[in-house]
Design a protein around this motif. Structure first.
Motif, PDB file in Angstrom:
ATOM      1  N   PRO A 177     -38.320   2.873 -32.821  1.00 34.06           N
ATOM      2  CA  PRO A 177     -38.791   2.452 -34.139  1.00 34.06           C
ATOM      3  C   PRO A 177     -38.002   1.263 -34.657  1.00 34.06           C
ATOM      4  O   PRO A 177     -36.873   1.005 -34.232  1.00 34.06           O
ATOM      5  CB  PRO A 177     -38.554   3.686 -35.007  1.00 34.06           C
ATOM      6  N   SER A 178     -38.583   0.546 -35.597  1.00 32.57           N
ATOM      7  CA  SER A 178     -37.916  -0.621 -36.156  1.00 32.57           C
ATOM      8  C   SER A 178     -36.773  -0.230 -37.072  1.00 32.57           C
ATOM      9  O   SER A 178     -35.804  -0.979 -37.230  1.00 32.57           O
ATOM     10  CB  SER A 178     -38.927  -1.490 -36.929  1.00 32.57           C
ATOM     11  N   THR A 179     -36.849   0.931 -37.699  1.00 33.33           N
ATOM     12  CA  THR A 179     -35.782   1.423 -38.555  1.00 33.33           C
ATOM     13  C   THR A 179     -35.498   2.882 -38.221  1.00 33.33           C
ATOM     14  O   THR A 179     -36.399   3.623 -37.793  1.00 33.33           O
ATOM     15  CB  THR A 179     -36.152   1.318 -40.045  1.00 33.33           C
ATOM     16  N   ALA A 180     -34.251   3.321 -38.444  1.00 34.97           N
ATOM     17  CA  ALA A 180     -33.871   4.695 -38.125  1.00 34.97           C
ATOM     18  C   ALA A 180     -34.626   5.711 -38.973  1.00 34.97           C
ATOM     19  O   ALA A 180     -34.877   6.835 -38.535  1.00 34.97           O
ATOM     20  CB  ALA A 180     -32.363   4.865 -38.315  1.00 34.97           C
ATOM     21  N   SER A 181     -35.000   5.328 -40.181  1.00 33.00           N
ATOM     22  CA  SER A 181     -35.695   6.267 -41.065  1.00 33.00           C
ATOM     23  C   SER A 181     -37.045   6.699 -40.500  1.00 33.00           C
ATOM     24  O   SER A 181     -37.588   7.738 -40.897  1.00 33.00           O
ATOM     25  CB  SER A 181     -35.879   5.653 -42.453  1.00 33.00           C
ATOM     26  N   ALA A 182     -37.596   5.914 -39.575  1.00 29.64           N
ATOM     27  CA  ALA A 182     -38.875   6.282 -38.973  1.00 29.64           C
ATOM     28  C   ALA A 182     -38.778   7.611 -38.222  1.00 29.64           C
ATOM     29  O   ALA A 182     -39.786   8.311 -38.059  1.00 29.64           O
ATOM     30  CB  ALA A 182     -39.354   5.182 -38.025  1.00 29.64           C
ATOM     31  N   LEU A 234     -31.956  14.675 -38.896  1.00 28.24           N
ATOM     32  CA  LEU A 234     -31.804  14.993 -40.316  1.00 28.24           C
ATOM     33  C   LEU A 234     -30.779  14.105 -41.010  1.00 28.24           C
ATOM     34  O   LEU A 234     -30.794  13.972 -42.236  1.00 28.24           O
ATOM     35  CB  LEU A 234     -31.386  16.456 -40.485  1.00 28.24           C
ATOM     36  N   PHE A 235     -29.913  13.463 -40.235  1.00 31.75           N
ATOM     37  CA  PHE A 235     -28.827  12.675 -40.809  1.00 31.75           C
ATOM     38  C   PHE A 235     -29.111  11.173 -40.855  1.00 31.75           C
ATOM     39  O   PHE A 235     -28.237  10.410 -41.250  1.00 31.75           O
ATOM     40  CB  PHE A 235     -27.534  12.909 -40.017  1.00 31.75           C
ATOM     41  N   VAL A 236     -30.291  10.742 -40.452  1.00 27.94           N
ATOM     42  CA  VAL A 236     -30.516   9.301 -40.342  1.00 27.94           C
ATOM     43  C   VAL A 236     -30.455   8.574 -41.671  1.00 27.94           C
ATOM     44  O   VAL A 236     -30.178   7.378 -41.713  1.00 27.94           O
ATOM     45  CB  VAL A 236     -31.858   8.981 -39.635  1.00 27.94           C
ATOM     46  N   ASP A 237     -30.719   9.280 -42.777  1.00 20.95           N
ATOM     47  CA  ASP A 237     -30.604   8.638 -44.086  1.00 20.95           C
ATOM     48  C   ASP A 237     -29.696   9.457 -45.002  1.00 20.95           C
ATOM     49  O   ASP A 237     -29.948   9.599 -46.196  1.00 20.95           O
ATOM     50  CB  ASP A 237     -31.970   8.427 -44.731  1.00 20.95           C
ATOM     51  N   SER A 238     -28.623   9.998 -44.422  1.00 18.13           N
ATOM     52  CA  SER A 238     -27.769  10.933 -45.157  1.00 18.13           C
ATOM     53  C   SER A 238     -26.832  10.266 -46.150  1.00 18.13           C
ATOM     54  O   SER A 238     -26.209  10.940 -46.968  1.00 18.13           O
ATOM     55  CB  SER A 238     -26.942  11.766 -44.174  1.00 18.13           C
ATOM     56  N   GLY A 239     -26.699   8.916 -46.087  1.00 16.45           N
ATOM     57  CA  GLY A 239     -25.803   8.225 -47.002  1.00 16.45           C
ATOM     58  C   GLY A 239     -24.365   8.324 -46.542  1.00 16.45           C
ATOM     59  O   GLY A 239     -24.067   8.251 -45.348  1.00 16.45           O
TER      60      GLY A 239
END
Length: 255
Positions: free
Chosen positions: A14-19, A135-140
């Protein structure tokens, strides 16, 4: 060993991890990709997993995707295996592949690891390889993850703890370092002990072995027991693969 990665023209990164948090991304990916192994294949973990298994062990694999881990477990004599994945595409593909190879005993079902649809204390071993890392890709902040991230992580771990038998074992293979994962695994909700090891040389993956019902009352403040396993050389191309781009908190790697 055969290359299990897609060719450049079939790239599914994906282009971004959030995908990675988008279920439709996985459906699309699994419709194009035949197989892919996060953090190496079963042969690299066999020496860690097998001591905890008998031919009668019941095993649950979280987020099976298109991995061939269950194949290896089955060939080693563990046939009571259940694989789950959130993607219906992955589940259908896995069922067809296993049936074509004669592995009729392996159960594959669509399910969410945040809400495991199983009875209490029904598995001897639960294993995940890179699934919880999603689950941690957008954990901050890695030292203080977002509440919504922790809610999902704790839902997963509570479910795993619930479905494990009294002396069951949870094996987690991950990028997550002990100074981030230990506080989560050692939460008061859980009775498991925590052991961990690494494999690799220049770059390390982490393998946690959590044994239900064996946690001591002071384990959350004592150093975690380590045990040694053989290492292997990590090839340069591995660092350029999707596995490396999937790394969570890469800035903390050498901290």
């Amino acid at each position: 060993m055969a290359d299990t990665r897609p060719t450049p023209t079939e790239s599914v990164t994906p282009s971004t991890a959030s995908a990675y948090l988008n279920p439709s991304y996985w459906d699309e990916r699994f419709s194009k990709e035949e197989k892919y192994e996060w953090f190496k294949d079963y042969s690299h973990f066999r020496h860690i997993i097998q001591p905890h298994l008998t031919p009668n062990s019941s095993v649950l694999e979280l987020g099976c995707g298109n991995s061939q881990m269950c194949d290896g477990l089955y060939k080693d004599g563990t046939t009571n295996i259940t694989c789950i994945d959130l993607s219906h595409v992955a589940v259908n593909n896995m069922r067809n592949r296993l049936l074509s190879q004669g592995f009729k005993d392996i159960k594959v079902m669509q399910a969410d690891m945040l809400e495991l649809p199983f009875d209490d204390e029904c598995f001897d071993l639960v294993i995940e390889k890179g699934t919880m890392d999603v689950l941690f890709v957008d954990s901050g902040d890695p030292w203080n993850p977002k509440p919504e991230t922790m809610s999902k992580v704790m839902s997963t771990l509570k479910g795993v703890h619930r479905v494990l038998k009294e002396d069951g074992i949870f094996i987690s293979i991950t990028f997550g370092q002990p100074h981030f994962r230990r506080p989560i695994f050692n939460a008061p909700d859980f009775t498991w002990s925590v052991e961990w090891t690494t494999f690799g040389e220049t770059f390390h993956y982490f393998v946690y072995v959590l044994k239900k019902g064996q946690r001591s009352s002071y384990e959350d403040i004592q150093p975690v027991k380590r045990f040694e396993v053989p290492t292997f050389n990590l090839l340069h191309e591995e660092l350029e693969s999707e596995d490396f781009t999937f790394l969570i908190n890469v800035d903390e790697l050498n901290s």
